[in-house]
Write a protein that holds these residues in place. Structure first.
Motif, PDB file in Angstrom:
ATOM      1  N   THR A   1      -9.638   7.417  15.594  1.00 10.96           N
ATOM      2  CA  THR A   1     -10.457   7.082  16.800  1.00 10.96           C
ATOM      3  C   THR A   1     -10.775   5.305  16.545  1.00 10.96           C
ATOM      4  OG1 THR A   1     -12.333   7.306  18.160  1.00 10.96           O
ATOM      5  CG2 THR A   1     -12.547   7.774  16.120  1.00 10.96           C
ATOM      6  N   ASP A   2     -10.600   4.853  17.704  1.00 11.19           N
ATOM      7  CA  ASP A   2     -11.303   3.477  17.925  1.00 11.19           C
ATOM      8  C   ASP A   2     -12.653   3.477  18.246  1.00 11.19           C
ATOM      9  OD1 ASP A   2      -8.961   2.109  17.589  1.00 11.19           O
ATOM     10  OD2 ASP A   2      -7.982   2.488  19.372  1.00 11.19           O
ATOM     11  N   SER A   3     -13.258   4.538  18.739  1.00 10.70           N
ATOM     12  CA  SER A   3     -14.623   4.591  18.979  1.00 10.70           C
ATOM     13  C   SER A   3     -15.604   5.164  17.918  1.00 10.70           C
ATOM     14  CB  SER A   3     -14.890   5.249  20.357  1.00 10.70           C
ATOM     15  OG  SER A   3     -14.105   4.586  21.617  1.00 10.70           O
ATOM     16  N   MET A   4     -16.541   4.527  17.695  1.00 12.81           N
ATOM     17  CA  MET A   4     -17.624   5.078  16.660  1.00 12.81           C
ATOM     18  C   MET A   4     -18.780   6.001  17.345  1.00 12.81           C
ATOM     19  SD  MET A   4     -18.578   5.038  13.555  1.00 12.81           S
ATOM     20  CE  MET A   4     -19.966   6.443  13.241  1.00 12.81           C
TER      21      MET A   4
ATOM     22  N   CYS B   1     -12.455   5.996  11.606  1.00 11.82           N
ATOM     23  CA  CYS B   1     -12.681   4.877  12.554  1.00 11.82           C
ATOM     24  C   CYS B   1     -12.607   3.651  11.778  1.00 11.82           C
ATOM     25  CB  CYS B   1     -13.956   4.961  13.269  1.00 11.82           C
ATOM     26  SG  CYS B   1     -14.232   3.594  14.739  1.00 11.82           S
ATOM     27  N   PHE B   2     -12.160   2.369  12.351  1.00 13.50           N
ATOM     28  CA  PHE B   2     -11.854   1.206  11.549  1.00 13.50           C
ATOM     29  C   PHE B   2     -12.595   0.183  12.107  1.00 13.50           C
ATOM     30  CE2 PHE B   2      -9.774  -2.413  10.137  1.00 13.50           C
ATOM     31  CZ  PHE B   2      -9.782  -2.236   8.820  1.00 13.50           C
TER      32      PHE B   2
ATOM     33  N   ARG C   1      -2.911  -0.435  13.822  1.00 14.11           N
ATOM     34  CA  ARG C   1      -1.834   0.599  14.122  1.00 14.11           C
ATOM     35  C   ARG C   1      -1.248   1.384  12.944  1.00 14.11           C
ATOM     36  NH1 ARG C   1       3.361  -0.383  13.802  1.00 14.11           N
ATOM     37  NH2 ARG C   1       2.882  -2.547  13.974  1.00 14.11           N
ATOM     38  N   GLU C   2      -0.967   0.548  11.815  1.00 11.22           N
ATOM     39  CA  GLU C   2      -0.486   0.992  10.509  1.00 11.22           C
ATOM     40  C   GLU C   2      -1.553   1.819   9.829  1.00 11.22           C
ATOM     41  OE1 GLU C   2       2.624  -2.637   9.421  1.00 11.22           O
ATOM     42  OE2 GLU C   2       0.508  -3.021   9.270  1.00 11.22           O
TER      43      GLU C   2
ATOM     44  N   VAL D   1      -3.670   7.432   8.158  1.00 10.74           N
ATOM     45  CA  VAL D   1      -4.505   8.364   8.374  1.00 10.74           C
ATOM     46  C   VAL D   1      -4.000   9.618   8.844  1.00 10.74           C
ATOM     47  CG1 VAL D   1      -6.415   9.282   9.837  1.00 10.74           C
ATOM     48  CG2 VAL D   1      -6.513   6.632   8.434  1.00 10.74           C
ATOM     49  N   GLU D   2      -3.215   9.621   9.801  1.00 13.76           N
ATOM     50  CA  GLU D   2      -2.342  10.692  10.587  1.00 13.76           C
ATOM     51  C   GLU D   2      -1.325  11.132   9.975  1.00 13.76           C
ATOM     52  OE1 GLU D   2      -1.131   8.898  14.468  1.00 13.76           O
ATOM     53  OE2 GLU D   2      -3.364   9.279  15.202  1.00 13.76           O
TER      54      GLU D   2
END
Length: 300
Positions: free
Chosen positions: A240-243, A215-216, A226-227, A232-233
């Motif tokens: 994920t955008d959610s912690m 997460c970031f 997005r980059e 990561v992928e």
């Protein structure tokens, strides 16, 4: 300002005014906590005034900043001048518009830590004053970063002296709260004290990408979110955008967010610290270490 923050900046004026006012109270307490205000601490306070330039025409700063400038005109801030400014801050806060309670006190704590480190050196007298401040605000227990600060300060003050290693640890932790413009987070990742991670980010983390959740938070001066997700992928990780409790690594961007209520960091960092307290092995990783790990994997 980083482009990722521009969308929210116009909607956060009141919260930024709130934070600036409470941070000022904390800075004043921090730079005078040892009963001495030196020239470097005055410079730090002047830097805070320059940071508030975009809101100086707005209430309460249209009343507050002229008073501060008058007090600093001779390059000295006396105890009476400090008390006058604090009195005005409290008066400006009596109409109920500004933040109360835990959030207010947490913002002041960030200012206190920044003020203590303003001259680049932490003294035993300052830690004694900070211990008193923490005792008077013990309702903040269990709230990050109160527990972390109290734990480190208590350990250092056991023998009443600050050795070189302890000075370094204190400076690294306190420096996380000293960036007035919130344009940088941690410039020097903290280290270990015994088996405890001091500060936020893991020191020299061993990052495993394959199968790990990332997460970031914050903003990167090098990449769009997005980059970062694509990197990561591509290396076998998941983003994920959610912690949440499934996150293995929370990457903290090298640029903070001026809209965040808690100085340099926001909700995701606080959540990650709370997960870590419950035994969840989530690592907080500075963006510099993240990029180093990516380079190691890719051989670049």
């Amino acid at each position: 300002m980083h482009s990722d923050h521009e969308t929210y900046f116009g909607f956060s004026l009141l919260s930024r005014l709130n934070k600036s006012l409470e941070t000022l109270v904390g800075i004043l307490e921090g730079i005078s906590i040892d009963s001495i205000i030196n020239a470097r601490e005055i410079d730090f306070l002047n830097e805070w005034i320059r940071y508030c330039d975009d809101v100086r025409h707005l209430h309460p700063f249209n009343e507050l900043i002229p008073v501060i400038n008058t007090a600093l005109a001779d390059g000295v801030l006396t105890e009476e001048e400090k008390l006058d400014i604090l009195w005005l801050c409290n008066r400006l806060d009596t109409n109920g518009v500004y933040v109360k309670g835990v959030l207010r006190d947490m913002q002041q704590l960030h200012g206190v830590l920044g003020g203590i480190l303003a001259d680049g050196k932490i003294t035993e007298a300052e830690l004694t004053g900070l211990t008193d401040w923490l005792s008077e605000h013990d309702h903040l227990k269990t709230c990050w970063p109160y527990d972390e600060v109290e734990s480190l300060v208590s350990g250092v003050m056991l023998d009443g002296k600050i050795d070189d290693q302890e000075q370094l640890l204190l400076q690294r932790l306190f420096s996380e709260f000293i960036q007035l413009a919130d344009d940088k987070t941690i410039t020097n990742p903290p280290t270990l004290m015994g088996d405890q991670i001091v500060g936020l980010c893991t020191f020299s983390p061993a990052i495993k990408f394959e199968g790990s959740w990332f997460c970031f938070t914050g903003a990167s001066p090098r990449f769009k979110r997005r980059e970062l997700k694509e990197v990561v992928e591509r290396l076998g990780g998941k983003f994920t955008d959610s912690m949440s409790g499934k996150v293995d690594y929370l990457v903290i961007g090298a640029e903070g967010n001026p809209c965040w209520a808690y100085a340099c960091y926001g909700r995701k960092v606080e959540a990650a610290v709370n997960y870590r307290k419950t035994g969840r092995n989530v690592q907080l990783v500075h963006e510099i270490d993240f990029h180093d790990a990516v380079s190691d994997v890719l051989g670049t």
